[in-house]
Design a protein around this motif. Structure first.
Motif, short mmCIF file in Angstrom:
data_model
loop_
_atom_site.label_atom_id
_atom_site.label_comp_id
_atom_site.label_asym_id
_atom_site.label_seq_id
_atom_site.Cartn_x
_atom_site.Cartn_y
_atom_site.Cartn_z
N SER A 176 -35.96 -21.25 23.66
CA SER A 176 -34.83 -21.98 24.22
C SER A 176 -33.62 -21.06 24.21
CB SER A 176 -34.54 -23.24 23.41
OG SER A 176 -33.35 -23.86 23.86
N ALA A 177 -33.10 -20.76 25.39
CA ALA A 177 -32.04 -19.76 25.48
C ALA A 177 -30.77 -20.18 24.77
CB ALA A 177 -31.74 -19.45 26.95
N VAL A 178 -30.36 -21.45 24.89
CA VAL A 178 -29.03 -21.84 24.43
C VAL A 178 -29.01 -22.89 23.32
CG1 VAL A 178 -27.95 -21.24 26.62
CG2 VAL A 178 -28.80 -23.56 26.28
N ASP A 179 -30.15 -23.46 22.97
CA ASP A 179 -30.17 -24.46 21.89
C ASP A 179 -30.25 -23.73 20.55
OD1 ASP A 179 -30.49 -26.52 20.14
OD2 ASP A 179 -32.33 -27.33 21.04
N THR A 180 -29.12 -23.60 19.88
CA THR A 180 -29.07 -22.83 18.64
C THR A 180 -29.76 -23.54 17.48
OG1 THR A 180 -26.86 -23.74 18.16
CG2 THR A 180 -26.96 -21.60 19.28
N GLU A 181 -30.19 -24.79 17.69
CA GLU A 181 -30.94 -25.51 16.66
C GLU A 181 -32.45 -25.36 16.86
OE1 GLU A 181 -29.55 -27.00 13.97
OE2 GLU A 181 -27.73 -26.08 14.76
N ASP A 182 -32.86 -24.58 17.84
CA ASP A 182 -34.29 -24.38 18.12
C ASP A 182 -34.64 -22.91 17.92
OD1 ASP A 182 -36.88 -24.28 18.97
OD2 ASP A 182 -36.50 -24.99 21.01
N PRO A 183 -35.26 -22.55 16.78
CA PRO A 183 -35.58 -21.15 16.51
C PRO A 183 -36.98 -20.73 16.96
CG PRO A 183 -35.95 -22.41 14.54
CD PRO A 183 -35.52 -23.41 15.60
N ALA A 184 -37.64 -21.56 17.77
CA ALA A 184 -39.01 -21.24 18.19
C ALA A 184 -39.01 -19.96 19.03
CB ALA A 184 -39.61 -22.39 18.99
N PRO A 185 -39.88 -18.99 18.69
CA PRO A 185 -39.91 -17.74 19.45
C PRO A 185 -40.84 -17.81 20.65
CG PRO A 185 -41.33 -17.57 17.54
CD PRO A 185 -40.72 -18.95 17.50
N ASP A 186 -40.57 -16.96 21.62
CA ASP A 186 -41.47 -16.75 22.75
C ASP A 186 -42.33 -15.54 22.41
OD1 ASP A 186 -42.78 -16.18 25.08
OD2 ASP A 186 -41.00 -16.18 26.36
N SER A 187 -43.57 -15.78 22.00
CA SER A 187 -44.43 -14.71 21.49
C SER A 187 -44.80 -13.68 22.55
CB SER A 187 -45.70 -15.29 20.87
OG SER A 187 -46.41 -16.06 21.82
N ALA A 188 -44.47 -13.97 23.81
CA ALA A 188 -44.77 -13.02 24.88
C ALA A 188 -43.59 -12.10 25.18
CB ALA A 188 -45.19 -13.76 26.14
N ALA A 189 -42.48 -12.31 24.49
CA ALA A 189 -41.26 -11.55 24.81
C ALA A 189 -40.70 -10.89 23.56
CB ALA A 189 -40.22 -12.47 25.45
N SER A 190 -41.23 -9.72 23.22
CA SER A 190 -40.72 -8.99 22.06
C SER A 190 -39.36 -8.38 22.39
CB SER A 190 -41.70 -7.90 21.63
OG SER A 190 -41.88 -6.97 22.67
N VAL A 191 -38.52 -8.26 21.37
CA VAL A 191 -37.17 -7.74 21.58
C VAL A 191 -36.68 -7.13 20.28
CG1 VAL A 191 -36.01 -9.91 20.96
CG2 VAL A 191 -34.89 -8.32 22.54
N GLN A 192 -35.70 -6.26 20.39
CA GLN A 192 -35.12 -5.59 19.23
C GLN A 192 -33.64 -5.93 19.12
OE1 GLN A 192 -34.17 -1.16 19.09
NE2 GLN A 192 -36.02 -1.19 17.83
N SER A 193 -33.25 -6.48 17.98
CA SER A 193 -31.83 -6.67 17.68
C SER A 193 -31.30 -5.37 17.10
CB SER A 193 -31.65 -7.82 16.68
OG SER A 193 -30.31 -7.87 16.21
N ARG A 194 -30.25 -4.82 17.73
CA ARG A 194 -29.78 -3.49 17.32
C ARG A 194 -28.25 -3.45 17.27
NH1 ARG A 194 -28.89 1.83 19.84
NH2 ARG A 194 -29.72 3.45 18.47
#
Length: 218
Positions: free
Chosen positions: A34-52
């Motif tokens: 969920s792009a904008v629901d900050t109460e939903d931490p469910a990940p999209d397992s098909a979209a890996s990303v790096q916080s940097r």
């Protein structure tokens, strides 16, 4: 062992103080479903990303300017689930004469303070749903605009050259204007400095249950 850890800590701290430009800390994960629901931490397992977070300026006294790409970890109380939030943590920017409509950003500036043991990072962003409309009878409404401030507190672990996220302070503000140009009071403005779950609530103080480790690198 304790003496060795102190020596490693001292060397790394001197390195950070003397040559910080280009240093970064990174965390690997998956984008939030969920792009904008900050109460939903469910990940999209098909979209890996790096916080940097990358150092772009040493302002002196342990204060640094950073550039954030990828987003920041999103999690909620009493849940080990973590995703990386780009949509609200990095958000949008735009000037009508230059950009037309606001555009999503790929990176955003942040500010940090490091005392050798704890790292504190503050990043502020804005998000819009681009829903501004004009209706019949001169009725109008602007987009729903949210202002986010995230304060991340890390503990530095010298032996592993990593930073553990131990606290996240998150706040979401809100503003919107609507009304009718035919009305005696044509502009009805809503401004809420804190609107996280409901209007006029308090900023969130969150402690992750799962380990969130950022690795130090170049």
């Amino acid at each position: 062992m304790k003496i060795a850890q102190i020596l490693v800590f001292a060397l790394l701290f001197l390195l950070l103080q003397s040559n910080v430009h280009g240093l970064s800390i990174t965390y690997e994960g998956f984008e939030c479903r969920s792009a904008v629901d900050t109460e939903d931490p469910a990940p999209d397992s098909a979209a890996s990303v790096q916080s940097r977070f990358e150092v772009i300026e040493d302002s002196g006294g342990g204060v640094y300017r950073l550039s954030l790409t990828g987003g920041i970890p999103r999690f909620v109380d009493n849940d080990r689930t973590v995703c990386i939030d780009k949509a609200t943590a990095i958000g949008y920017s735009g000037i009508p004469d230059i950009d037309g409509l606001p555009q999503p950003l790929d990176s955003i500036d942040a500010t940090a303070y490091f005392n050798g043991q704890e790292l504190i990072i503050v990043v502020s962003s804005m998000n819009t749903d681009l829903s501004a409309r004009r209706y019949p009878l001169s009725v109008f409404s602007t987009s729903l605009i949210f202002a986010f401030t995230n304060t991340l507190i890390f503990r530095f672990d010298p032996p592993t050259s990593s930073f553990s996220l131990i606290k996240l302070f998150r706040n979401r503000g809100f503003t919107q204007t609507n009304g009718s140009t035919n009305s005696i009071t044509p502009f009805l403005e809503t401004i809420l400095p804190s609107f996280n779950k409901e209007a006029r609530d308090k900023p969130r103080i969150l402690t992750p249950l799962a380990a969130i480790e950022y690795k130090l690198g170049n």
